[in-house]
Motif scaffolding. Structure first.
Motif, PDB file in Angstrom:
ATOM      1  N   ASP A  96       0.831  -1.208   0.000  1.00  0.00           N
ATOM      2  CA  ASP A  96       0.000   0.000   0.000  1.00  0.00           C
ATOM      3  C   ASP A  96       0.862   1.254   0.000  1.00  0.00           C
ATOM      4  O   ASP A  96       0.600   2.207  -0.734  1.00  0.00           O
ATOM      5  CB  ASP A  96      -0.940   0.016   1.212  1.00  0.00           C
ATOM      6  N   TRP A  97       1.897   1.266   0.815  1.00  0.00           N
ATOM      7  CA  TRP A  97       2.763   2.446   0.891  1.00  0.00           C
ATOM      8  C   TRP A  97       3.546   2.620  -0.414  1.00  0.00           C
ATOM      9  O   TRP A  97       3.665   3.737  -0.925  1.00  0.00           O
ATOM     10  CB  TRP A  97       3.723   2.338   2.077  1.00  0.00           C
ATOM     11  N   CYS A  98       4.051   1.537  -0.957  1.00  0.00           N
ATOM     12  CA  CYS A  98       4.859   1.627  -2.181  1.00  0.00           C
ATOM     13  C   CYS A  98       4.044   2.039  -3.399  1.00  0.00           C
ATOM     14  O   CYS A  98       4.596   2.530  -4.376  1.00  0.00           O
ATOM     15  CB  CYS A  98       5.564   0.302  -2.454  1.00  0.00           C
ATOM     16  N   THR A  99       2.748   1.843  -3.362  1.00  0.00           N
ATOM     17  CA  THR A  99       1.904   2.248  -4.493  1.00  0.00           C
ATOM     18  C   THR A  99       1.153   3.547  -4.211  1.00  0.00           C
ATOM     19  O   THR A  99       0.338   3.969  -5.022  1.00  0.00           O
ATOM     20  CB  THR A  99       0.903   1.132  -4.842  1.00  0.00           C
ATOM     21  N   SER A 100       1.434   4.171  -3.086  1.00  0.00           N
ATOM     22  CA  SER A 100       0.758   5.428  -2.744  1.00  0.00           C
ATOM     23  C   SER A 100       1.521   6.624  -3.299  1.00  0.00           C
ATOM     24  O   SER A 100       2.659   6.511  -3.761  1.00  0.00           O
ATOM     25  CB  SER A 100       0.646   5.557  -1.220  1.00  0.00           C
ATOM     26  N   ALA A 102       2.781   9.001  -1.587  1.00  0.00           N
ATOM     27  CA  ALA A 102       3.938   9.257  -0.722  1.00  0.00           C
ATOM     28  C   ALA A 102       5.050   8.233  -0.930  1.00  0.00           C
ATOM     29  O   ALA A 102       6.203   8.501  -0.619  1.00  0.00           O
ATOM     30  CB  ALA A 102       3.511   9.244   0.746  1.00  0.00           C
ATOM     31  N   GLY A 103       4.703   7.104  -1.475  1.00  0.00           N
ATOM     32  CA  GLY A 103       5.681   6.029  -1.639  1.00  0.00           C
ATOM     33  C   GLY A 103       6.257   5.966  -3.038  1.00  0.00           C
ATOM     34  O   GLY A 103       6.517   6.985  -3.682  1.00  0.00           O
ATOM     35  N   GLY A 104       6.419   4.763  -3.542  1.00  0.00           N
ATOM     36  CA  GLY A 104       7.091   4.530  -4.816  1.00  0.00           C
ATOM     37  C   GLY A 104       6.348   5.010  -6.037  1.00  0.00           C
ATOM     38  O   GLY A 104       6.924   5.118  -7.113  1.00  0.00           O
ATOM     39  N   ARG A 105       5.080   5.321  -5.905  1.00  0.00           N
ATOM     40  CA  ARG A 105       4.308   5.761  -7.057  1.00  0.00           C
ATOM     41  C   ARG A 105       4.831   7.079  -7.639  1.00  0.00           C
ATOM     42  O   ARG A 105       4.619   7.396  -8.796  1.00  0.00           O
ATOM     43  CB  ARG A 105       2.846   5.910  -6.642  1.00  0.00           C
ATOM     44  N   ALA A 112      10.438  -1.080   1.882  1.00  0.00           N
ATOM     45  CA  ALA A 112       9.419  -1.519   2.840  1.00  0.00           C
ATOM     46  C   ALA A 112       9.694  -0.974   4.230  1.00  0.00           C
ATOM     47  O   ALA A 112       8.797  -0.897   5.055  1.00  0.00           O
ATOM     48  CB  ALA A 112       9.334  -3.032   2.856  1.00  0.00           C
ATOM     49  N   THR A 113      10.931  -0.587   4.501  1.00  0.00           N
ATOM     50  CA  THR A 113      11.252  -0.052   5.825  1.00  0.00           C
ATOM     51  C   THR A 113      10.947   1.443   5.926  1.00  0.00           C
ATOM     52  O   THR A 113      11.000   2.005   6.979  1.00  0.00           O
ATOM     53  CB  THR A 113      12.743  -0.259   6.147  1.00  0.00           C
ATOM     54  N   ARG A 114      10.656   2.069   4.804  1.00  0.00           N
ATOM     55  CA  ARG A 114      10.345   3.495   4.701  1.00  0.00           C
ATOM     56  C   ARG A 114      11.488   4.296   5.183  1.00  0.00           C
ATOM     57  O   ARG A 114      11.762   5.095   5.800  1.00  0.00           O
ATOM     58  CB  ARG A 114       9.051   3.829   5.415  1.00  0.00           C
TER      59      ARG A 114
END
Length: 114
Positions: A96-100, A102-105, A112-114
């Motif tokens: 979810d974070w990587c595709t948001s 704020a993340g990898g999007r 994954a550790t942000r």
């Protein structure tokens, strides 16, 4: 010698992959079907059922047929542990974070550790 027990395999074949290609769990999933292993008819042999069920789980089956006296063992063997469940939740959170936004999007490397 062939096995005389329905649901059991002859000792000589236990170490090899004993599945016909059409019965392989991955082939079933490719068609959106669950892979459920067949019955073990020595219903009073709990240790035998557990051994066969563990083998089926190791081969990738989603479950196994169970008589009333075998249900507890089937649930124990085929249900995820709390540790497995928690790990899956972490994977979903990371996705979810990587595709948001704020993340990898946004084109930044995703960790994954942000």
């Amino acid at each position: 010698m062939k096995s005389l027990v329905v649901g059991e395999q002859p000792p000589a074949t236990r170490r090899r992959l004993p599945l016909h290609p059409d019965a392989h769990p991955d082939r079933r999933r490719a068609h959106d079907l669950q892979a459920i292993d067949g019955p073990y008819l020595q219903i009073r042999n709990a240790d035998g059922y557990r051994a066969v069920a563990r083998r089926a789980a190791a081969l990738g089956f989603d479950g196994k047929w169970a008589a009333p006296g075998q249900i507890a063992a089937a649930n124990e063997i085929f249900s995820p542990s709390q540790e497995d469940y928690d790990h899956a939740e972490l994977i979903l959170d990371a996705y979810d974070w990587c595709t948001s936004e704020a993340g990898g999007r946004r084109g930044r490397p995703c960790s994954a550790t942000r």
